[in-house]
Design an enzyme around this catalytic site. Structure first.
Site, short mmCIF file in Angstrom:
data_model
loop_
_atom_site.label_atom_id
_atom_site.label_comp_id
_atom_site.label_asym_id
_atom_site.label_seq_id
_atom_site.Cartn_x
_atom_site.Cartn_y
_atom_site.Cartn_z
N THR A 17 0.84 -1.20 0.00
CA THR A 17 0.00 0.00 0.00
C THR A 17 0.87 1.26 0.00
OG1 THR A 17 -1.55 -1.23 1.41
CG2 THR A 17 -1.95 1.12 1.17
N ARG A 21 7.81 -2.71 2.74
CA ARG A 21 7.95 -2.77 4.21
C ARG A 21 8.32 -4.18 4.64
NH1 ARG A 21 3.21 1.25 6.37
NH2 ARG A 21 3.99 3.01 5.15
N SER A 112 6.15 3.96 8.68
CA SER A 112 5.00 4.71 9.21
C SER A 112 4.73 4.43 10.69
CB SER A 112 3.79 4.40 8.35
OG SER A 112 2.75 5.25 8.68
N HIS A 113 3.54 3.88 10.96
CA HIS A 113 3.10 3.68 12.35
C HIS A 113 3.62 2.38 12.94
CE1 HIS A 113 0.59 1.84 9.41
NE2 HIS A 113 0.22 0.96 10.30
N LYS A 125 10.13 3.93 0.19
CA LYS A 125 9.07 4.30 -0.75
C LYS A 125 9.61 5.32 -1.74
CE LYS A 125 5.66 6.94 0.68
NZ LYS A 125 4.38 7.48 1.17
N ASP A 276 1.90 10.07 13.62
CA ASP A 276 2.52 8.75 13.57
C ASP A 276 4.02 8.84 13.25
OD1 ASP A 276 2.32 9.47 10.92
OD2 ASP A 276 2.05 7.41 10.23
N ASP A 278 5.96 8.66 10.63
CA ASP A 278 6.48 9.51 9.56
C ASP A 278 5.69 10.81 9.39
OD1 ASP A 278 4.30 7.99 8.66
OD2 ASP A 278 4.93 8.16 6.57
N ASP A 280 2.44 11.49 8.76
CA ASP A 280 1.34 11.70 7.82
C ASP A 280 -0.04 11.39 8.41
OD1 ASP A 280 1.72 8.99 7.82
OD2 ASP A 280 1.99 8.79 5.66
N ARG A 281 -0.07 10.78 9.61
CA ARG A 281 -1.38 10.49 10.21
C ARG A 281 -1.67 11.44 11.36
NH1 ARG A 281 -2.50 4.08 10.46
NH2 ARG A 281 -1.69 3.58 8.40
N THR A 343 -7.66 2.03 -1.13
CA THR A 343 -6.84 2.40 0.02
C THR A 343 -5.42 2.78 -0.42
OG1 THR A 343 -8.10 0.99 1.48
CG2 THR A 343 -5.84 1.47 2.14
N GLU A 362 -8.53 9.31 4.59
CA GLU A 362 -8.70 7.88 4.79
C GLU A 362 -9.12 7.62 6.22
OE1 GLU A 362 -6.04 5.15 2.37
OE2 GLU A 362 -4.62 6.58 3.17
N GLU A 363 -9.86 6.54 6.40
CA GLU A 363 -10.34 6.18 7.74
C GLU A 363 -9.19 5.86 8.69
OE1 GLU A 363 -9.64 2.94 8.79
OE2 GLU A 363 -8.71 2.64 6.82
N SER A 364 -8.01 5.57 8.13
CA SER A 364 -6.86 5.17 8.93
C SER A 364 -6.11 6.37 9.50
CB SER A 364 -5.92 4.35 8.07
OG SER A 364 -5.58 5.08 6.91
N LYS A 375 -0.66 12.40 2.71
CA LYS A 375 -1.48 12.84 3.84
C LYS A 375 -0.58 13.57 4.82
CE LYS A 375 -1.59 8.14 5.86
NZ LYS A 375 -0.99 7.22 4.91
N ARG A 495 -8.80 -6.56 7.77
CA ARG A 495 -9.46 -5.36 8.26
C ARG A 495 -10.95 -5.46 7.94
NH1 ARG A 495 -5.04 -2.60 9.66
NH2 ARG A 495 -3.38 -2.09 8.16
C1 VG1 Z 1 -2.79 1.25 5.86
C2 VG1 Z 1 -4.05 2.09 5.88
C3 VG1 Z 1 -4.11 2.97 4.66
C4 VG1 Z 1 -2.85 3.84 4.59
C5 VG1 Z 1 -1.61 2.95 4.64
C6 VG1 Z 1 -0.34 3.74 4.71
O1 VG1 Z 1 -2.78 0.41 4.74
O2 VG1 Z 1 -5.20 1.26 5.94
O3 VG1 Z 1 -5.27 3.76 4.70
O4 VG1 Z 1 -2.81 4.59 3.41
O5 VG1 Z 1 -1.66 2.11 5.80
O6 VG1 Z 1 -0.36 4.64 5.78
P1 VG1 Z 1 -3.20 -1.15 4.81
O7 VG1 Z 1 -2.96 -1.68 3.42
O8 VG1 Z 1 -2.37 -1.78 5.86
O9 VG1 Z 1 -4.65 -1.16 5.19
V1 VG1 Z 1 1.08 5.05 6.54
O10 VG1 Z 1 0.72 6.24 7.65
O11 VG1 Z 1 1.54 3.51 6.88
O12 VG1 Z 1 2.16 5.62 5.29
CO CO Z 2 2.38 7.18 8.24
#
Ligand code: VG1
Ligand code: CO
Length: 542
Positions: A17, A21, A112-113, A125, A276, A278, A280-281, A343, A362-364, A375, A495
Site C-alpha cells: 500500500t 515494508r 510509518s506507524h 518508498k 505517527d 512519519d 502523515d497520520r 486504500t 482515509e479512515e486510517s 497525507k 481489516r
Molecule cells: C494502511 C491504511 C491505509 C494507509 C496505509 C499507509 O494500509 O489502511 O489507509 O494509506 O496504511 O499509511 P493497509 O494496506 O495496511 O490497510 V502510513 O501512515 O503507513 O504511510
Molecule cells: Co504514516
C-alpha cells in the site's frame, strides 16, 4: 569511483500500500537495500543530472540506508541530493520539498506507524515529481525489475555527515543537508491563519500534541510552540528516537490511549492530537470526545473555507473506499465532486493534479489536501486549530453541530492482525465466492442490498485497479467492508470496516461499538471470522 557490483534477486520486493515494508533483519540481508534502490532507478527515465530528495522518520536503520542511497544515487548519475539533517524529514515535508524545489522525485524511509528497532519494521518508498507516492504502474515496474536484477552501481566514497546543515559535493554530485522543518513551516503559515491561532493560545486555550517520539517532534515544537506561541510542554515526546521509545508510533485509541484517557479526565486540555512515525497520520481529540478520522475528514471539509488557504472553497473531496460516507454528504451539500478510491494515498495523486479534489482522507487517520501529495498529520491539526479559533467553539460543539446538520455515520474498524496468511486468503476467497448469493439475505434487521469486489477506474488516467476490498451494502446505507492489509510485515491482517448512518436527532450520541453491534455480529457471521482465524475478537479496534 563507480563500482558495478554483481547481485542476485530477492523475489519478495513488491511494494505494498505504501512502499516496501519488511523487518529490519530482512533489509539487512546482503544487497537487499541495494537491489531495491537499483530497481527503482532502473524503472525511472530521465533523471540524469536531476535532483532527488531523501528523508526518513528517524527509525532504526535510517542512517545506514541513507548512506547506501547517497552512494548509489551518485553512481547512477543524479546531479544533486537534498537530505534532511540527521536523515530526518516527515513524509508530507518530503512531498513539499519535491514540489517546492521541483525535483525529479524523492525517497522516503519509513514504515510509518509500525514499531522501529533492530527486530522491528523498516520501509522504502519512491515518490514521483508531483510529490506523491509512485503510482501502481511504477511500483509494479520496480517489482518486475527487482526479480531480474543482476548488478547495481555504487560509489565508494566515505559516509557523509548527516548531522550538519551544509552543501557538499561527492562523486560529482551536489549534496545539500537542510533543516527539514523550515520549508514545511513556511507552507503551513501560508495556509492557516497563524494570528488567529496565536490569539487562541493567548486567551488560555490549551492543547497537547504528542509526537510519539517520531518525526513530527521538531515540527510540532517549532510550529506550535515557537511560531504559534503555545506554552512549552504543548509538544510532548518530541525527540525522535530510533525505536520510538519502544512503542508503536500509531496515533489511535490503542497506542495513544494515554491521550484518550487524558481528554476523558477532568484534566483534559481543550484539544489533544498526535501523529505517527512519519508524520502523515493524525489523531484528533477534544475535551470528552474522540473524532473518528472519517468524521474529521467531513468536518474539516465542511469548515475548510475558514482557513486562508481554502477560502475560495473546495473543488472536490476524495476518500478511500473503506472511509465512511460522511464526507460524501458534505460534498453533496457543497455541490462539489466526491470520489471513492482504493486504500493508499497513491490513488489521490491524479485527482489532486487534475484539480478535481482539494481535500482527501482515509479512515486510517490520514487527511490532507492539494498543498502536498501525501497525507499530512500536522496539517490536519492546524486546520482544526484554525477552525476552532475562528468559530470559537469547542471540538465537541463543532462535532455536534456537524451531526445535527448532516446526520452521523457511526464507524469502526476491527483489525485481526498476524493471522496465518493461508487462513486470511481463504476467508477472502470464500467471501468473494458467495458475493452473488448475499443480496436479499437479512442479518437481524439489516438486509443486504448489494455486494461486490471493489474495482477502481481512475477517471484521470483510466487505469483500473481490481480486488480492492469486498463491500457489502445494506438497505438504509449501512455497509461492511473486508480487505487484507498491504502494509503488514507479519502474516496477514484482516481489516473489517463497519458503518451505519443515523439521522435521528435522538440517536446522535450513542456509544459507537454499541451502535454498530448488530453489524459487527453480521460481519462475523458473513465472513466466518472465528472459523477461519480462531479469533474471538479483533486485535485492534479503532
Ligand atoms: C494502511 C491504511 C491505509 C494507509 C496505509 C499507509 O494500509 O489502511 O489507509 O494509506 O496504511 O499509511 P493497509 O494496506 O495496511 O490497510 V502510513 O501512515 O503507513 O504511510
Ligand atoms: Co504514516
Amino acid at each position: 569511483m563507480i563500482k558495478t557490483v554483481p547481485t542476485t534477486p530477492y523475489m519478495d520486493q513488491r511494494p505494498g500500500t505504501s512502499g516496501l515494508r519488511k523487518k529490519v533483519p530482512e533489509f539487512q540481508q546482503p544487497n537487499y537495500v541495494q537491489n531495491f534502490i537499483q530497481s527503482i532507478f532502473d524503472s525511472l527515465e530521465g533523471y540524469k543530472g536531476k535532483t532527488l530528495v531523501i528523508g526518513g522518520d528517524g527509525r532504526y536503520f535510517n542512517p545506514e540506508a541513507i548512506q547506501i542511497i547517497v552512494k548509489m544515487a551518485a553512481a547512477n548519475g543524479f546531479g544533486k541530493l537534498i537530505i534532511g539533517k540527521d536523515g530526518i524529514c516527515s513524509t508530507p515535508a518530503v512531498s513539499n520539498l519535491i514540489r517546492k524545489k521541483k525535483t525529479f522525485g524523492g525517497i522516503i524511509l519509513s514504515a510509518s506507524h509500525n514499531p522501529g528497532g533492530p527486530k522491528e519494521d523498516f520501509g522504502i518508498k519512491y515518490n514521483i515529481g508531483n510529490g506523491g507516492p509512485a503510482p501502481e504502474k511504477i511500483t509494479e515496474a520496480i517489482f518486475a525489475r527487482s526479480k531480474g536484477i543482476d548488478r547495481y552501481r555504487i560509489e565508494d566514497f566515505p559516509d557523509i555527515d548527516l548531522g550538519k546543515i551544509a552543501a557538499i559535493e561527492r562523486g560529482g554530485m551536489a549534496i545539500e543537508i537542510i533543516d527539514p522543518v523550515k520549508d514545511y513551516a513556511e507552507l503551513m503559515e501560508e495556509l492557516f491563519d497563524f494570528d488567529a491561532i496565536r490569539k487562541l493560545f493567548k486567551s488560555g486555550f490549551r492543547m497537547v500534541f504528542d509526537s510519539m517520539h517520531a518525526v513530527t517532534g521538531p515540527y510540532g515544537k517549532e510550529i506550535l510552540e515557537n511560531r504559534l506561541g503555545a506554552p512549552e510542554g504543548t509538544a510532548r515526546n518530541f525527540r525522535p528516537l530510533p525505536d520510538f521509545g519502544g512503542h508503536h508510533p500509531d496515533p489511535n485509541l490503542v497506542h495513544a490511549k494515554h491521550l484518550y484517557d487524558l481528554v476523558m479526565s477532568d484534566k483534559s486540555p481543550d484539544f489533544a492530537a498526535a501523529s505517527d512515525g512519519d508524520g502523515d497520520r493524525n489523531l484528533i481529540l477534544g475535551r470528552g470526545i474522540f473524532i473518528t478520522p472519517s468524521d474529521s475528514l467531513a468536518m474539516l471539509s465542511a469548515n475548510a473555507h475558514l482557513a486562508p488557504g481554502y477560502k475560495g472553497g473546495l473543488k472536490g473531496i476524495a476518500r478511500s473506499m473503506p472511509t465512511s460516507a460522511a464526507s460524501d454528504r458534505v460534498a453533496a451539500k457543497l455541490g462539489i465532486g466526491s470520489y471513492e478510491t482504493p486504500t493508499g494515498w497513491k490513488f489521490f495523486g491524479n485527482l489532486l493534479d487534475a484539480g478535481m479534489a482539494t481535500i482527501c482522507g482515509e479512515e486510517s487517520a490520514g487527511t490532507g489536501s492539494n498543498h502536498v501529495r501525501e497525507k499530512d498529520g500536522l496539517w490536519a491539526v492546524l486546520l482544526w486549530l484554525n477552525i476552532l479559533a475562528v468559530r470559537g467553539l469547542s471540538v465537541r460543539e463543532v462535532a455536534e453541530d456537524h451531526w445535527k446538520t448532516y446526520g452521523r455515520n457511526y464507524y469502526t474498524r476491527h483489525d485481526y492482525e498476524a493471522v496465518k496468511s493461508d487462513a486470511a486468503h481463504k476467508l477472502m476467497s470464500e467471501l468473494t465466492a458467495k458475493l452473488s448469493s448475499l443480496p436479499g439475505q437479512s442479518f437481524g434487521k439489516d438486509k443486504v442490498e448489494k455486494a461486490d469486489d471493489f474495482a477502481y477506474h481512475d477517471p484521470v488516467d483510466h487505469s483500473v485497479s481490481e480486488h480492492q476490498g469486498i463491500r457489502i451494502f445494506f438497505e438504509g446505507g449501512s455497509r461492511i467492508v473486508f480487505r487484507l492489509s498491504g502494509t503488514g510485515t507479519e502474516g496477514a491482517t484482516i481489516r473489517v470496516y463497519i458503518e451505519r448512518y443515523e439521522a435521528d436527532p435522538a440517536r446522535l450520541d450513542l456509544d459507537t461499538q454499541k451502535a454498530l453491534a448488530d453489524l459487527i455480529a453480521a460481519a462475523g457471521k458473513i465472513a466466518g471470522i472465528k472459523a477461519h482465524t480462531g479469533r474471538d475478537r479483533p486485535s485492534v479496534i479503532t
